[in-house]
Design an enzyme around this catalytic site. Structure first.
Site, PDB file in Angstrom:
ATOM      1  CE  LYS A 167      52.242  35.672  39.188  1.00  0.00           C
ATOM      2  NZ  LYS A 167      51.822  35.815  37.780  1.00  0.00           N
ATOM      3  CG  ASP A 213      56.525  33.806  35.594  1.00  0.00           C
ATOM      4  OD1 ASP A 213      57.281  32.789  35.535  1.00  0.00           O
ATOM      5  OD2 ASP A 213      56.833  34.886  35.069  1.00  0.00           O
TER       6      ASP A 213
END
Length: 228
Positions: free
Chosen positions: A121, A139
């Site tokens: 991420k 997220d």
């Protein structure tokens, strides 16, 4: 509504209403963004932005982090979530950048995830924000909103599943900014516990609203007004 139509409506709305969308983390260069994103894991951007000016001032380069130690760095990070781990991550990150990357932030996901504290991420955030690469960082906001809108299957169980779906169906040129569209919408409108559906301008293609329209409207009509 077909998935293709949802994506078209999503892109049309945000391209018109939010043609410029950026991270809310404050930074001045790729190294500062990398530090800020590592610190932002399970912490608000607002809190991170309160602490990073002092960090950027006293540790302006990877060399400064590499030369530091836990006791010196920790006081700058102690008010951020998981300060022990993040202090260690930044110290290791600084050393890795100096030793393996000539003190430069690498520009590929594959290289970035070799750094302490940097997962997929974070690597996607850095590459998409700094270099506008077509990478999608997923997220909690992106995960939640993309499922509610119907952009990805409801039974998607992992961030990687959602990432692959979004990258597959979004036009390549929109992927880096769509990340911010989804985050900002999730942060301010499509809230986790109680989405602001009656204030939302995406209800014409939102699967969650389609499915729960009657209940949402009924709750809105029976909720007492609060005094200003």
């Amino acid at each position: 509504m077909l998935k293709k139509e949802r994506y078209a409506a999503f892109i049309d709305h945000f391209s018109t209403k939010m043609p410029v969308a950026e991270t809310e983390l404050s930074y001045g260069n790729p190294f500062q963004l990398l530090v800020a994103v590592v610190l932002s894991a399970q912490c608000t951007d607002k809190r991170v932005n309160m602490q990073t000016p002092a960090i950027f001032r006293d540790f302006p380069t990877p060399e400064h982090l590499a030369a530091s130690n836990f006791d010196e760095l920790f006081p700058y990070i102690k008010s951020i979530s998981y300060p022990n781990n993040k202090t260690r991550h930044l110290l290791g990150l600084g050393k890795k950048l100096v030793e393996d990357f000539n003190s430069e932030v690498p520009s590929t996901v594959e290289e970035l995830i070799k750094l302490p504290g940097v997962g997929r991420k974070t690597a996607n955030v850095i590459t998409s924000v700094v270099w506008n690469q077509p990478n999608m960082a997923v997220d909690t906001h992106v995960f939640r909103v993309s499922k509610r809108l119907g952009l990805v299957p409801q039974n998607s169980k992992t961030p990687l599943e959602v990432e692959k779906q979004l990258v597959k169906h979004l036009p390549k040129k929109h992927i880096h900014i769509a990340h911010h569209w989804l985050i900002l919408h999730g942060r301010y409108v499509c809230l986790a516990r109680k989405p602001k559906c009656m204030e939302c301008s995406l209800t014409h293609f939102c699967r969650h609203f389609e499915k729960n329209k009657a209940k949402i409207i009924e709750e809105a009509n029976t909720t007492p007004l609060t005094k200003p």
